[in-house]
Design a protein around this motif. Sequence first.
Motif, short mmCIF file in Angstrom:
data_model
loop_
_atom_site.label_atom_id
_atom_site.label_comp_id
_atom_site.label_asym_id
_atom_site.label_seq_id
_atom_site.Cartn_x
_atom_site.Cartn_y
_atom_site.Cartn_z
N ILE A 86 -29.12 -35.31 104.02
CA ILE A 86 -29.79 -34.71 102.73
C ILE A 86 -28.77 -33.94 101.93
CG2 ILE A 86 -31.61 -33.11 101.96
CD1 ILE A 86 -33.10 -33.60 104.13
N LYS A 87 -27.83 -33.18 102.60
CA LYS A 87 -26.84 -32.45 102.00
C LYS A 87 -25.87 -33.29 101.26
CE LYS A 87 -23.17 -29.05 102.51
NZ LYS A 87 -22.31 -28.16 103.54
N TYR A 88 -25.50 -34.43 101.93
CA TYR A 88 -24.51 -35.45 101.53
C TYR A 88 -24.85 -36.49 101.07
CZ TYR A 88 -21.55 -32.04 104.02
OH TYR A 88 -21.10 -30.92 104.47
N GLY A 89 -25.99 -37.01 101.15
CA GLY A 89 -26.33 -38.49 101.12
C GLY A 89 -27.60 -38.59 100.16
N SER A 90 -28.00 -37.16 99.59
CA SER A 90 -29.10 -37.43 98.51
C SER A 90 -28.70 -36.15 97.44
CB SER A 90 -30.43 -36.73 99.41
OG SER A 90 -31.53 -36.64 98.36
N LEU A 91 -29.13 -36.62 96.31
CA LEU A 91 -29.37 -35.73 95.22
C LEU A 91 -30.42 -34.73 95.44
CD1 LEU A 91 -28.44 -37.91 92.18
CD2 LEU A 91 -26.98 -36.33 93.19
N PHE A 92 -29.90 -33.45 95.68
CA PHE A 92 -31.28 -32.36 95.78
C PHE A 92 -30.94 -31.19 94.87
CE2 PHE A 92 -27.87 -30.45 98.42
CZ PHE A 92 -27.81 -29.17 98.02
N SER A 93 -31.96 -30.63 94.75
CA SER A 93 -32.05 -29.36 93.96
C SER A 93 -32.83 -28.28 94.74
CB SER A 93 -32.62 -29.51 92.52
OG SER A 93 -33.94 -29.94 92.49
N TYR A 94 -32.46 -27.11 94.48
CA TYR A 94 -33.19 -25.89 95.12
C TYR A 94 -33.31 -25.02 94.12
CZ TYR A 94 -33.72 -22.42 98.74
OH TYR A 94 -34.41 -21.53 99.52
N ASP A 95 -34.62 -24.08 94.26
CA ASP A 95 -35.06 -23.09 93.66
C ASP A 95 -35.72 -22.01 94.35
OD1 ASP A 95 -35.59 -21.81 91.19
OD2 ASP A 95 -36.91 -23.29 90.15
N SER A 96 -35.31 -20.94 94.05
CA SER A 96 -35.62 -19.68 94.56
C SER A 96 -36.75 -19.12 93.52
CB SER A 96 -35.02 -18.69 94.95
OG SER A 96 -35.60 -17.45 95.54
N VAL A 97 -38.09 -19.40 93.71
CA VAL A 97 -39.04 -19.40 92.58
C VAL A 97 -39.44 -17.91 92.45
CG1 VAL A 97 -41.10 -20.08 91.50
CG2 VAL A 97 -39.79 -21.68 92.82
N HIS A 98 -39.13 -17.03 91.54
CA HIS A 98 -39.32 -15.46 91.77
C HIS A 98 -40.76 -15.01 90.94
CE1 HIS A 98 -35.38 -15.32 93.21
NE2 HIS A 98 -34.74 -15.84 92.08
N ILE A 99 -41.61 -15.01 91.65
CA ILE A 99 -43.15 -14.77 91.43
C ILE A 99 -43.52 -13.37 91.89
CG2 ILE A 99 -43.35 -17.19 90.84
CD1 ILE A 99 -45.17 -17.04 93.31
N ASN A 100 -43.01 -12.94 93.12
CA ASN A 100 -43.37 -11.80 93.62
C ASN A 100 -42.52 -10.85 94.02
OD1 ASN A 100 -46.12 -12.74 94.54
ND2 ASN A 100 -45.21 -14.40 96.10
N SER A 101 -41.39 -10.84 94.66
CA SER A 101 -40.58 -9.95 95.01
C SER A 101 -40.11 -8.71 93.95
CB SER A 101 -39.26 -10.47 95.63
OG SER A 101 -38.49 -10.97 94.61
N GLU A 102 -39.94 -9.15 92.73
CA GLU A 102 -39.60 -8.32 91.70
C GLU A 102 -40.63 -7.29 90.91
OE1 GLU A 102 -35.87 -10.85 89.97
OE2 GLU A 102 -37.76 -11.73 89.94
N PHE A 103 -41.84 -7.76 91.39
CA PHE A 103 -43.11 -7.35 90.57
C PHE A 103 -43.93 -6.08 91.20
CE2 PHE A 103 -41.94 -11.52 88.95
CZ PHE A 103 -42.16 -11.33 87.65
N ASN A 104 -44.43 -5.33 90.41
CA ASN A 104 -45.45 -4.20 91.28
C ASN A 104 -46.76 -4.65 91.54
OD1 ASN A 104 -47.47 -3.38 88.97
ND2 ASN A 104 -45.48 -3.68 87.93
N ASP A 105 -47.11 -5.90 90.96
CA ASP A 105 -48.46 -6.39 91.14
C ASP A 105 -48.23 -7.81 92.02
OD1 ASP A 105 -47.40 -7.96 89.19
OD2 ASP A 105 -49.03 -8.23 88.05
N GLN A 106 -47.29 -7.75 92.94
CA GLN A 106 -47.04 -9.05 93.77
C GLN A 106 -48.33 -9.15 94.69
OE1 GLN A 106 -44.64 -7.01 97.40
NE2 GLN A 106 -43.68 -7.25 95.41
N ILE A 107 -48.56 -10.63 95.05
CA ILE A 107 -49.56 -11.17 95.92
C ILE A 107 -49.03 -11.27 97.14
CG2 ILE A 107 -51.13 -11.77 94.23
CD1 ILE A 107 -50.00 -14.75 94.48
N SER A 108 -47.67 -11.37 97.21
CA SER A 108 -47.02 -11.37 98.64
C SER A 108 -45.53 -10.41 98.39
CB SER A 108 -46.62 -12.94 98.94
OG SER A 108 -45.77 -12.87 99.95
N ASP A 109 -44.93 -10.23 99.37
CA ASP A 109 -43.78 -9.87 99.11
C ASP A 109 -42.59 -10.57 99.30
OD1 ASP A 109 -44.38 -9.82 102.04
OD2 ASP A 109 -43.70 -8.31 102.70
N HIS A 110 -42.66 -11.83 99.51
CA HIS A 110 -41.79 -12.80 99.66
C HIS A 110 -42.05 -13.84 98.34
CE1 HIS A 110 -40.41 -12.49 103.87
NE2 HIS A 110 -41.57 -11.70 103.95
#
Length: 608
Positions: free
Chosen positions: A575-599
Amino acid sequence: MPSKSSARLAALTVATVCSTLTAVVLTAPAHADTVRIHDIQGTTRISPFAGQKVTDVAGIVTGVRTYGSSRGFWFQDPDPDADPATSEGVFVFTSSTPKVAVGDSVTVTGTVSEYVPGGTSTGNQSLTEITKPTVTVLSSGNAVPAPVVVDAKSVPAAYTPAGDTAASGSVNALPLQPTKYALDYYESLEGMNVQVGDVRVTTATDPYSELWVTVKPHENPTVRGGTIYGSYDSQNTGRLQIQSLGSTADFPVANVGDRLTGTTAGPLDYNAYGGYTLVANSLGTLKSGGLERETTRKQKRDELAVATYNVENLDPSDATFDAHAAAIVNNLQSPDIVSLEEIQDNNGATDDGTVDATTTVTKLIDAIVAAGGPHYEWRSIDPVNDQDGGEPGGNIRQVFLFNPERVSFTDRAGGDSTTAVGVTKVHGKAQLTVSPGRIDPTSTAWNASRKPLAGEFVFKGKTVFVIANHLTSKGGDQGLTSQYQPPTRSSETQRHAQATEVNAFVKSILAVQKNADVVTLGDMNDFEFSDTTKILEGDGALWSAIKSLPKSERYTYDYQGNEQVLDQILISPSIKYGSLFSYDSVHINSEFNDQISDHDPQVLRFHP
């Protein structure tokens, strides 16, 4: 991470003075009844008067704490000495509501004590106090000593000296060097009136009306206003916790990237929940940074989207199902495969032997459909009751959700809570002996911890092996402000054993089929630069794909002012070398006071 509620209960423990105390006490002056506050604080972390009675210590009251188990007040000598290592303020522990007010000129007679918030087992530094006090108010309405300004110029770049090896790594007996080390600088101000101005919020307001700020806006910033924790040698010295000394009703409800403008001032405390804390008599004005939840892009038709999401002890009684469903559908764009961590059984924390989680998972799937998402199917294996850690009775486990319109699951019977999944060779290809299956579930590496869940998926005719993980937590590790430097990370021992097992299992797949697509993901409870991750990656079997992001975007969790990586998706070489991949850390919780999860969830897209 340990829960703050459990830490607060532990904080009621009054600890004994550390082993270095005896040597320090011998240096105390003979006439303890003539001392001033800076004499009590001394030039190390332990008072030279610890355990001794002091008489008529004079000062001006700078703050009064009337709530909780640590009632008392701070007072400060308005006539400081010339030594920057000696604090001019100290806390007086009254146990009941103190009968003084800010601005009172008082004398205090009592016993000097060293209190370790949370107990000695935490490794925390001690807080110098005067206990069993007799307090005399001489006058009222006096000017409070001007606060010391804590800012980017005053806080040193270096964090702390290495601990004294003769004292098991403790810094307690070392002379303070406040112009050289940040922890020494903060300690030299313990109990004093301090202030910060126009600071950026780096951890959102929590349920206990606390938040974290940085006085160093250019110190390892994230793209969204936080502060990146990028190595064990870069602890971010500008971080400082803020609490309110008065009513929490008016405490600012802040997100990461917001600012506290103007002046925030009050005594500098040390507590079990992050160390040095400005307990504010006056709070600055909150200015919003306009932070919004992120949305990842939709996977393309020929891309497989695989996500990991820790839903924080989800059980049927929770009110967060609709919010989690909306996040999966809208913010994560309905990934083809979702590895869920911390799915609890059908009655949550009720400890009655229930291990089935059908009600919990079905409720989430139904909410996803109601939110406009696909009707996911799911696979998991119920744990042995009370054997996988987490909240007692909750029986947390990993669960695979998958969209049957995009991907199929290869069911292979025989997997259960105690049967180990293996790898065989069939027609030249790797194949799991059971699917789903658990990796070596009876190994001591998994004692009181979640066992990895392995499954075989097929996307457009190609097999993808997915391993869902939730490694043992960092609970029990010493904090960054510990008296022991560098802090001991005791939880690593088990996590390293777990990482070794996962790496060996991945290698067993690759030994059969070198070009196999393997995705190993979940809450790894460790950083992308950690030894745990290096063991998982061992010999090139895997690579943590979050490292494909710029450093300012590498975070999934926010703890004590540090944005950091706990959740990861690791990929095999194909996957690392043989595939075009994209990665996203989707920030919906950790930075917010009204988070629904801590991750924050993570999404990987690639072409198998």
